[in-house]
Design a protein around this motif. Structure first.
Motif, PDB file in Angstrom:
ATOM      1  N   ARG A 153       0.720  -1.211   0.081  1.00  0.00           N
ATOM      2  CA  ARG A 153       0.019  -0.023  -0.203  1.00  0.00           C
ATOM      3  C   ARG A 153       0.914   1.157  -0.116  1.00  0.00           C
ATOM      4  O   ARG A 153       0.560   2.197  -0.687  1.00  0.00           O
ATOM      5  CB  ARG A 153      -0.718  -0.049   1.105  1.00  0.00           C
ATOM      6  CG  ARG A 153      -2.194   0.793   1.098  1.00  0.00           C
ATOM      7  CD  ARG A 153      -3.165   0.685   2.203  1.00  0.00           C
ATOM      8  NE  ARG A 153      -3.472  -0.719   2.242  1.00  0.00           N
ATOM      9  CZ  ARG A 153      -3.308  -1.545   3.464  1.00  0.00           C
ATOM     10  NH1 ARG A 153      -2.713  -1.197   4.499  1.00  0.00           N
ATOM     11  NH2 ARG A 153      -3.632  -2.967   3.388  1.00  0.00           N
ATOM     12  N   SER A 154       1.958   1.208   0.865  1.00  0.00           N
ATOM     13  CA  SER A 154       2.638   2.521   0.901  1.00  0.00           C
ATOM     14  C   SER A 154       3.532   2.667  -0.519  1.00  0.00           C
ATOM     15  O   SER A 154       3.568   3.719  -0.933  1.00  0.00           O
ATOM     16  CB  SER A 154       3.643   2.357   2.016  1.00  0.00           C
ATOM     17  OG  SER A 154       4.623   1.241   1.786  1.00  0.00           O
ATOM     18  N   LEU A 155       3.999   1.489  -1.127  1.00  0.00           N
ATOM     19  CA  LEU A 155       4.597   1.660  -2.462  1.00  0.00           C
ATOM     20  C   LEU A 155       3.679   2.095  -3.455  1.00  0.00           C
ATOM     21  O   LEU A 155       4.169   2.930  -4.249  1.00  0.00           O
ATOM     22  CB  LEU A 155       5.268   0.269  -2.809  1.00  0.00           C
ATOM     23  CG  LEU A 155       6.399  -0.254  -2.136  1.00  0.00           C
ATOM     24  CD1 LEU A 155       6.887  -1.636  -2.462  1.00  0.00           C
ATOM     25  CD2 LEU A 155       7.583   0.675  -2.203  1.00  0.00           C
ATOM     26  N   ARG A 156       2.582   1.821  -3.384  1.00  0.00           N
ATOM     27  CA  ARG A 156       1.487   2.366  -4.300  1.00  0.00           C
ATOM     28  C   ARG A 156       1.377   3.674  -4.137  1.00  0.00           C
ATOM     29  O   ARG A 156       1.132   4.401  -5.213  1.00  0.00           O
ATOM     30  CB  ARG A 156       0.339   1.309  -4.360  1.00  0.00           C
ATOM     31  CG  ARG A 156      -0.982   1.608  -5.380  1.00  0.00           C
ATOM     32  CD  ARG A 156      -2.015   0.784  -5.512  1.00  0.00           C
ATOM     33  NE  ARG A 156      -2.565   0.952  -3.876  1.00  0.00           N
ATOM     34  CZ  ARG A 156      -3.273  -0.229  -3.268  1.00  0.00           C
ATOM     35  NH1 ARG A 156      -3.341  -1.313  -3.926  1.00  0.00           N
ATOM     36  NH2 ARG A 156      -3.554  -0.078  -2.129  1.00  0.00           N
ATOM     37  N   ASP A 157       1.009   4.106  -2.644  1.00  0.00           N
ATOM     38  CA  ASP A 157       0.851   5.670  -2.783  1.00  0.00           C
ATOM     39  C   ASP A 157       1.989   6.306  -3.137  1.00  0.00           C
ATOM     40  O   ASP A 157       1.729   7.407  -3.618  1.00  0.00           O
ATOM     41  CB  ASP A 157       0.592   5.820  -1.062  1.00  0.00           C
ATOM     42  CG  ASP A 157      -0.742   5.096  -0.538  1.00  0.00           C
ATOM     43  OD1 ASP A 157      -1.548   4.833  -1.367  1.00  0.00           O
ATOM     44  OD2 ASP A 157      -0.782   4.914   0.605  1.00  0.00           O
ATOM     45  N   MET A 158       3.182   5.677  -2.854  1.00  0.00           N
ATOM     46  CA  MET A 158       4.500   6.617  -3.167  1.00  0.00           C
ATOM     47  C   MET A 158       4.464   6.713  -4.978  1.00  0.00           C
ATOM     48  O   MET A 158       4.869   7.882  -5.358  1.00  0.00           O
ATOM     49  CB  MET A 158       5.797   5.992  -2.814  1.00  0.00           C
ATOM     50  CG  MET A 158       6.017   6.385  -1.348  1.00  0.00           C
ATOM     51  SD  MET A 158       7.652   5.697  -0.689  1.00  0.00           S
ATOM     52  CE  MET A 158       8.203   4.193  -1.664  1.00  0.00           C
ATOM     53  N   ALA A 159       4.081   5.513  -5.466  1.00  0.00           N
ATOM     54  CA  ALA A 159       4.018   5.810  -7.181  1.00  0.00           C
ATOM     55  C   ALA A 159       3.125   6.762  -7.425  1.00  0.00           C
ATOM     56  O   ALA A 159       3.346   7.598  -8.511  1.00  0.00           O
ATOM     57  CB  ALA A 159       3.972   4.472  -7.597  1.00  0.00           C
ATOM     58  N   ASN A 160       1.879   6.849  -6.765  1.00  0.00           N
ATOM     59  CA  ASN A 160       0.955   7.704  -7.183  1.00  0.00           C
ATOM     60  C   ASN A 160       1.153   9.214  -6.742  1.00  0.00           C
ATOM     61  O   ASN A 160       0.734   9.933  -7.605  1.00  0.00           O
ATOM     62  CB  ASN A 160      -0.406   7.141  -6.556  1.00  0.00           C
ATOM     63  CG  ASN A 160      -1.169   6.111  -7.213  1.00  0.00           C
ATOM     64  OD1 ASN A 160      -1.044   5.478  -8.241  1.00  0.00           O
ATOM     65  ND2 ASN A 160      -1.985   5.516  -6.369  1.00  0.00           N
ATOM     66  N   GLY A 161       1.891   9.267  -5.898  1.00  0.00           N
ATOM     67  CA  GLY A 161       2.275  10.681  -5.543  1.00  0.00           C
ATOM     68  C   GLY A 161       3.291  11.196  -6.120  1.00  0.00           C
ATOM     69  O   GLY A 161       3.371  12.282  -6.641  1.00  0.00           O
ATOM     70  N   ALA A 162       4.478  10.266  -6.884  1.00  0.00           N
ATOM     71  CA  ALA A 162       5.282  10.534  -7.899  1.00  0.00           C
ATOM     72  C   ALA A 162       4.574  11.121  -9.081  1.00  0.00           C
ATOM     73  O   ALA A 162       4.778  12.076  -9.791  1.00  0.00           O
ATOM     74  CB  ALA A 162       6.197   9.561  -8.009  1.00  0.00           C
ATOM     75  N   LYS A 163       3.582  10.301  -9.446  1.00  0.00           N
ATOM     76  CA  LYS A 163       2.594  10.602 -10.719  1.00  0.00           C
ATOM     77  C   LYS A 163       2.120  11.938 -10.574  1.00  0.00           C
ATOM     78  O   LYS A 163       2.149  12.593 -11.408  1.00  0.00           O
ATOM     79  CB  LYS A 163       1.881   9.452 -11.127  1.00  0.00           C
ATOM     80  CG  LYS A 163       1.133   9.233 -12.215  1.00  0.00           C
ATOM     81  CD  LYS A 163       0.226   8.212 -12.354  1.00  0.00           C
ATOM     82  CE  LYS A 163      -0.566   8.298 -13.674  1.00  0.00           C
ATOM     83  NZ  LYS A 163      -1.534   7.230 -13.971  1.00  0.00           N
ATOM     84  N   ARG A 217       2.809  14.360  -8.723  1.00  0.00           N
ATOM     85  CA  ARG A 217       3.733  15.389  -8.671  1.00  0.00           C
ATOM     86  C   ARG A 217       4.337  15.805  -9.969  1.00  0.00           C
ATOM     87  O   ARG A 217       4.425  16.776 -10.266  1.00  0.00           O
ATOM     88  CB  ARG A 217       5.036  15.181  -7.493  1.00  0.00           C
ATOM     89  CG  ARG A 217       5.859  16.261  -7.522  1.00  0.00           C
ATOM     90  CD  ARG A 217       6.934  15.818  -6.469  1.00  0.00           C
ATOM     91  NE  ARG A 217       8.055  17.014  -6.426  1.00  0.00           N
ATOM     92  CZ  ARG A 217       9.051  17.111  -5.651  1.00  0.00           C
ATOM     93  NH1 ARG A 217       9.295  15.992  -4.882  1.00  0.00           N
ATOM     94  NH2 ARG A 217       9.744  18.118  -5.827  1.00  0.00           N
TER      95      ARG A 217
END
Length: 119
Positions: free
Chosen positions: A37-47, A49
């Motif tokens: 879940r945290s990896l998915r949130d980081m990927a979505n956050g990078a996208k 940004r």
């Protein structure tokens, strides 16, 4: 996903049950879920940004074209050489030291020139 099939995931799960035991397995499964879940949130956050920083051009980018799995090194080299003006230049023979031209062919018993100042 990473070449994992259902059968391989099932085998990994069975091995995890034997290694961790039924007591600790729910705890580690919950940790794995939080990690995913945290990896998915980081990927979505990078996208998100990237979308903010690039603005409207973000939607115009062809992301499939930038996928590194689609690169063919032979095609890239062939295209780079096709644009190179020295590819069709005549081959100059090596006499004594290095040839002045862009392409120098050496015979089988001849050694390549050595530059002691090169890094």
């Amino acid at each position: 996903m990473f070449g994992l099939t259902f059968e391989k995931l099932l085998i990994i799960g069975v091995i995890a049950v034997f290694l961790l035991g039924p007591d600790r397995l729910p705890h580690y499964a919950a940790q794995l879920g939080r990690l995913v879940r945290s990896l998915r949130d980081m990927a979505n956050g990078a996208k998100d940004r990237m979308r903010e920083e690039m603005g409207p051009e973000f939607d115009d980018v062809d992301w499939q074209k930038l996928d590194p799995r689609q690169y063919d090194p032979r095609r890239i080299i062939r295209e780079a050489l096709a644009d190179d003006p020295f590819v069709d230049a005549p081959v100059k023979p090596v006499v004594g030291r290095a040839a002045v031209g862009p392409i120098a062919r050496l015979s089988a018993d001849e050694r390549a020139p050595f530059d002691s100042e090169a890094t």
